[in-house]
Scaffold this active site. Structure first.
Site, mmCIF file in Angstrom:
data_model
loop_
_atom_site.group_PDB
_atom_site.id
_atom_site.type_symbol
_atom_site.label_atom_id
_atom_site.label_comp_id
_atom_site.label_asym_id
_atom_site.label_seq_id
_atom_site.Cartn_x
_atom_site.Cartn_y
_atom_site.Cartn_z
ATOM 1 N N GLY A 84 0.840 -1.188 0.000
ATOM 2 C CA GLY A 84 0.000 0.000 0.000
ATOM 3 C C GLY A 84 0.878 1.241 0.000
ATOM 4 N N GLY A 85 0.285 2.401 -0.263
ATOM 5 C CA GLY A 85 1.020 3.658 -0.147
ATOM 6 C C GLY A 85 1.480 4.231 -1.473
ATOM 7 N N GLY A 163 7.095 -3.565 4.503
ATOM 8 C CA GLY A 163 7.337 -3.217 5.903
ATOM 9 C C GLY A 163 7.595 -1.749 6.126
ATOM 10 C CB CYS A 181 4.363 9.166 1.798
ATOM 11 S SG CYS A 181 5.772 8.172 2.324
#
Length: 300
Positions: A84-85, A163, A181
């Protein structure tokens, strides 16, 4: 009895190619699932690396957050992966931790897992007199309005992959090429342990900035990434309440009280070979390739 977690610590020595680390994660996750399904006891895994310079996009990330043109002439490596992200950077001087954790045996909750990873970093930063905290703006760990650690995860069958990253002594200019991000607020930025140490040591003469563990700083006040890795691993064990399986030579020689650098490298090489053998056991993983962009992102 407490759960176990086997640590593969490649924080020092050669950088770990992104695709290699991705295959290592995949193989560890496949093996974890196979052992769990057959009801055989099996430890979780924690893979610690530094990567050569690369930009990664999460599965739903927009290329609009990349400031350079991505094509075959591009001087940067760019890859889209299944975490994700939004876009982030990995490279030398940044610690990346990939916990391959079977949440069936912990807590089947990815938000909980993400929070635990943040807490691991927050607790570890206390060794440096750095106050890390969470922010409503975005996941990860922040120092004031600057991000020091990013989190991006995925899970399949409740076994985690990908992670968290921690900026130790990396060149933060790499982040200027992207909107890290996806955080576009002009008052937000990125920081590193080394940068905070330099700034605070310079401006405050160490007044409110005391390292609890002086061995973390080696010659010329350089932050030692091997020691940071050891402290992060230690914090991880406490936060997740697991017993760590750690080959003595795979950690920093200084912290091990005399394990010489040659022996440490031998241990790391043994661990690399162990993971390469595991990858070979899963041909589908061995043949997998990450999705590098060699043509413009917009055309994908």
């Amino acid at each position: 009895s407490r759960l176990r977690c086997k640590v593969y610590n490649f924080a020092q020595g050669a950088l770990t190619d992104y695709q290699t680390a991705w295959r290592m994660q995949k193989a560890l996750a496949e093996h974890s699932n196979k052992m769990y399904k057959s009801n055989q006891p099996h430890p979780d895994s924690l893979l610690i690396v530094q990567h050569p310079s690369i930009y990664t996009l999460g599965r739903g990330a927009t290329p609009d957050n990349i400031k350079f043109k991505v094509d075959e002439k591009c001087r940067h490596k760019v890859v889209r992966i299944e975490r994700g992200g939004e876009v982030t950077w990995h490279g030398p001087g940044q610690l990346v931790a990939y916990p391959i954790i079977n949440l069936n045996r912990h807590k089947k909750d990815l938000h909980w897992f993400s929070t635990q990873l943040e807490q691991t970093t927050i607790n570890m930063l206390h060794n440096f007199g750095i106050v890390g905290e969470r922010s409503d703006v975005n996941t990860g760990v922040w120092v004031g309005k600057n991000k020091i650690s990013a989190v991006g995860l995925t899970a399949s069958r409740w076994i985690t992959m990908h992670g968290t990253s921690l900026n130790v002594n990396c060149d933060l200019r790499h982040f200027e090429e992207i909107i890290p991000c996806g955080i576009s607020q002009s008052d937000r930025g990125v920081c590193s342990i080394q940068g905070l140490h330099n700034t605070l040591a310079g401006h405050l003469s160490g007044e409110s900035f005391a390292f609890e563990d002086e061995s973390l700083i080696s010659g010329a006040d350089a932050v030692d990434i091997g020691h940071v890795a050891n402290k992060w691993i230690e914090s991880f064990g406490k936060v997740f309440n697991v017993d760590l399986e750690l080959p003595s030579g795979a950690v920093s020689s200084k912290a091990e009280g005399g394990v010489n650098l040659h022996d440490a490298e031998v241990y790391r090489e043994q661990q690399r070979q162990e993971l390469e053998s595991l990858i070979a056991e899963y041909p589908s993983v061995a043949n997998m390739k990450v999705e590098y962009y060699t043509s413009p992102v917009e055309d994908e």
